[in-house]
Write a protein that holds these residues in place. Structure first.
Motif, mmCIF file in Angstrom:
data_model
loop_
_atom_site.group_PDB
_atom_site.id
_atom_site.type_symbol
_atom_site.label_atom_id
_atom_site.label_comp_id
_atom_site.label_asym_id
_atom_site.label_seq_id
_atom_site.Cartn_x
_atom_site.Cartn_y
_atom_site.Cartn_z
ATOM 1 N N GLN A 26 0.792 -1.223 0.000
ATOM 2 C CA GLN A 26 0.000 0.000 0.000
ATOM 3 C C GLN A 26 0.829 1.279 0.000
ATOM 4 N N ILE A 27 1.770 1.376 0.945
ATOM 5 C CA ILE A 27 2.527 2.616 1.095
ATOM 6 C C ILE A 27 3.403 2.847 -0.121
ATOM 7 N N LEU A 28 4.058 1.774 -0.572
ATOM 8 C CA LEU A 28 4.878 1.872 -1.775
ATOM 9 C C LEU A 28 4.028 2.297 -2.971
ATOM 10 N N ALA A 29 2.879 1.650 -3.142
ATOM 11 C CA ALA A 29 2.022 1.940 -4.288
ATOM 12 C C ALA A 29 1.522 3.383 -4.253
ATOM 13 N N LYS A 30 1.101 3.810 -3.077
ATOM 14 C CA LYS A 30 0.630 5.200 -2.958
ATOM 15 C C LYS A 30 1.745 6.178 -3.279
ATOM 16 N N GLY A 31 2.943 5.877 -2.779
ATOM 17 C CA GLY A 31 4.070 6.765 -3.022
ATOM 18 C C GLY A 31 4.488 6.782 -4.481
ATOM 19 N N MET A 32 4.591 5.599 -5.079
ATOM 20 C CA MET A 32 5.042 5.511 -6.460
ATOM 21 C C MET A 32 4.056 6.146 -7.429
ATOM 22 N N LEU A 33 2.789 5.804 -7.295
ATOM 23 C CA LEU A 33 1.795 6.290 -8.251
ATOM 24 C C LEU A 33 1.195 7.628 -7.827
ATOM 25 N N GLN A 34 1.685 8.137 -6.705
ATOM 26 C CA GLN A 34 1.220 9.440 -6.219
ATOM 27 C C GLN A 34 -0.291 9.493 -6.075
ATOM 28 N N ILE A 35 -0.816 8.563 -5.287
ATOM 29 C CA ILE A 35 -2.257 8.579 -5.048
ATOM 30 C C ILE A 35 -2.560 8.815 -3.577
ATOM 31 N N SER A 36 -3.605 9.590 -3.331
ATOM 32 C CA SER A 36 -4.027 9.905 -1.959
ATOM 33 C C SER A 36 -4.809 8.731 -1.373
ATOM 34 N N ARG A 92 13.277 10.705 -7.489
ATOM 35 C CA ARG A 92 12.350 9.570 -7.429
ATOM 36 C C ARG A 92 11.668 9.373 -8.788
ATOM 37 N N PRO A 93 11.386 8.116 -9.101
ATOM 38 C CA PRO A 93 10.683 7.833 -10.350
ATOM 39 C C PRO A 93 9.322 8.527 -10.345
ATOM 40 N N ASN A 94 9.028 9.221 -11.406
ATOM 41 C CA ASN A 94 7.788 9.997 -11.472
ATOM 42 C C ASN A 94 6.895 9.460 -12.592
ATOM 43 N N PRO A 95 5.686 9.039 -12.256
ATOM 44 C CA PRO A 95 4.822 8.376 -13.240
ATOM 45 C C PRO A 95 4.049 9.326 -14.138
ATOM 46 N N THR A 96 4.183 10.629 -13.912
ATOM 47 C CA THR A 96 3.325 11.581 -14.626
ATOM 48 C C THR A 96 3.418 11.436 -16.144
ATOM 49 N N LEU A 97 4.662 11.358 -16.639
ATOM 50 C CA LEU A 97 4.859 11.258 -18.082
ATOM 51 C C LEU A 97 4.178 10.016 -18.651
ATOM 52 N N LEU A 98 4.374 8.889 -17.957
ATOM 53 C CA LEU A 98 3.801 7.638 -18.451
ATOM 54 C C LEU A 98 2.278 7.709 -18.457
ATOM 55 N N ILE A 99 1.715 8.308 -17.423
ATOM 56 C CA ILE A 99 0.253 8.431 -17.359
ATOM 57 C C ILE A 99 -0.257 9.288 -18.531
ATOM 58 N N THR A 100 0.452 10.377 -18.800
ATOM 59 C CA THR A 100 0.088 11.214 -19.955
ATOM 60 C C THR A 100 0.170 10.416 -21.250
ATOM 61 N N GLN A 101 1.243 9.624 -21.366
ATOM 62 C CA GLN A 101 1.405 8.822 -22.577
ATOM 63 C C GLN A 101 0.258 7.819 -22.741
ATOM 64 N N ILE A 102 -0.139 7.190 -21.633
ATOM 65 C CA ILE A 102 -1.254 6.239 -21.708
ATOM 66 C C ILE A 102 -2.520 6.954 -22.165
ATOM 67 N N GLU A 103 -2.755 8.126 -21.600
ATOM 68 C CA GLU A 103 -3.945 8.893 -22.001
ATOM 69 C C GLU A 103 -3.908 9.248 -23.484
ATOM 70 N N LYS A 104 -2.711 9.562 -23.954
ATOM 71 C CA LYS A 104 -2.587 9.908 -25.373
ATOM 72 C C LYS A 104 -2.888 8.691 -26.255
ATOM 73 N N GLU A 105 -2.338 7.536 -25.861
ATOM 74 C CA GLU A 105 -2.572 6.340 -26.682
ATOM 75 C C GLU A 105 -4.039 5.908 -26.622
ATOM 76 N N ILE A 106 -4.706 6.251 -25.530
ATOM 77 C CA ILE A 106 -6.158 6.010 -25.469
ATOM 78 C C ILE A 106 -6.874 6.925 -26.466
ATOM 79 N N ALA A 107 -6.487 8.203 -26.425
ATOM 80 C CA ALA A 107 -7.098 9.172 -27.349
ATOM 81 C C ALA A 107 -6.822 8.781 -28.801
ATOM 82 N N ASP A 108 -5.639 8.211 -29.038
ATOM 83 C CA ASP A 108 -5.277 7.808 -30.403
ATOM 84 C C ASP A 108 -5.936 6.497 -30.825
#
Lengths: 197, 197
Positions: A162-172, B120-136
């Motif tokens: 849980q904590i890892l997942a929340k931290g990695m995916l940045q979810i509240s 820290r690894p940041n998922p924002t870019l990947l999430i944007t990319q997924i949204e784009k491939e959905i739109a495409d």
DNA sequence: GTCTATAGCCAGATAGAC
DNA sequence: GTCTATCTGGCTATAGAC
């Protein structure tokens, strides 16, 4: 609430957060609002108090595993029911999965004692059933154990990590709970969709 | 091998098996084949020794997460590469995932310190990319975070809950490794198959 | 049954010889 | 740098008053 119950609940909170080795009897006493000596009066020692907590935690999850392993329904219905009931329960006990997994790793010998008795959930029947439904053309050819691993992974992992997942995916916390609500049905849908003929 | 390396390797073994709270400096010294006083001479105290081990463990996994989060490939290729490289690595370090998850739960504050730095690894870019491939129209409409949760769950859970999984599904070490080899490709296949248009 | 006080042990850390 | 011996604090557990 009896003193014994107060201690037990306090112990559950502290053990689940810190693990056996990290938990302090003093902290459990404080959490229960009573004196440290009472812990020993009621539960003899730390190990026995821990075993009571662990066994209770395990027994709360075991029935749901047993259900999927032994009931008479179709494989698809079992997967649907399991993901739904497991998440519904664990969303209110979010530290349970991690607690069990952690203590299994830290003390496999102790835990195996009641994974090896005749009451432990046994997957043999379910595996046979999956093989039969494959032979009947209901399910595509898959490794039954891989299928079960998929179901457990998708259902349990978000809570265990849980904590890892929340931290990695940045979810509240709120977003996490919302996602788990969705997963009650989405996990089964995805898995069934990928294995049905 | 220098003394420092001997200590570090011994510490990794003991900490990964017992966790921070359960580990004993004496046990680490025995494992390293040197005296307990040397631990303090080389690493000052238990906390610092642990942090060195934990940071090393984390840094071994972080690059693979970063890769999936930031590289320029398609989402499908990223999923394929991640599951393959993650399992290939972790199959030789099977206690790493559980170790990291456990210590995150037991000591979230400490761990968050280097999950919150700019590296820290940041998922924002990947999430944007997924949204784009959905739109495409490449990917079906899905919640990107659920998709990532699925990938991590299927890949990491079997290792994190290794002992539980082996016990529940009654699989031997050899069978477990065989299953994980299969999962290097099967996880990506199943997930891609369920989200592709 | 519930508390205070304390015994007894064990683990982390240090002093100091070599 | 590496060891032996020891200190110190903290934690489990118990003794004993009430």
């Amino acid at each position: 609430m009896t003193t014994e119950e107060k201690i037990f609940n306090a112990a559950r909170i502290v053990f689940q957060k810190k693990g056996f080795a990290g938990a302090r009897m003093q902290e459990i006493a404080d959490e229960a609002g009573i004196n440290k000596a009472m812990l020993h009066y009621c539960f003899k020692n730390k190990q026995l108090l821990f075993e009571a907590v662990f066994m209770n935690a395990f027994s709360q999850l075991a029935p749901q595993i047993k259900e999927i392993f032994t009931s008479g329904e179709s494989v698809f219905d079992k997967i649907k029911k399991f993901t739904h009931s497991y998440i519904s329960f664990v969303i209110h006990n979010p530290y349970l999965p991690q607690f069990i997994i952690q203590e299994m790793n830290n003390n496999p010998a102790f835990v195996m004692s009641f994974l090896n008795n005749e009451n432990r959930p046994n997957p043999t029947l379910l595996i046979t059933q999956i093989e039969k439904e494959i032979a009947d053309g209901i399910i595509k050819p898959v490794n039954p154990k891989q299928l079960l691993m998929d179901v457990f992974s998708m259902t349990v992992f978000p809570f265990a990590a849980q904590i890892l997942a929340k931290g990695m995916l940045q979810i509240s916390d709120a977003e996490f709970n919302q996602m788990m609500e969705e997963r009650k049905t989405s996990i089964a849908e995805q898995i069934i969709n990928s294995i049905k003929r």
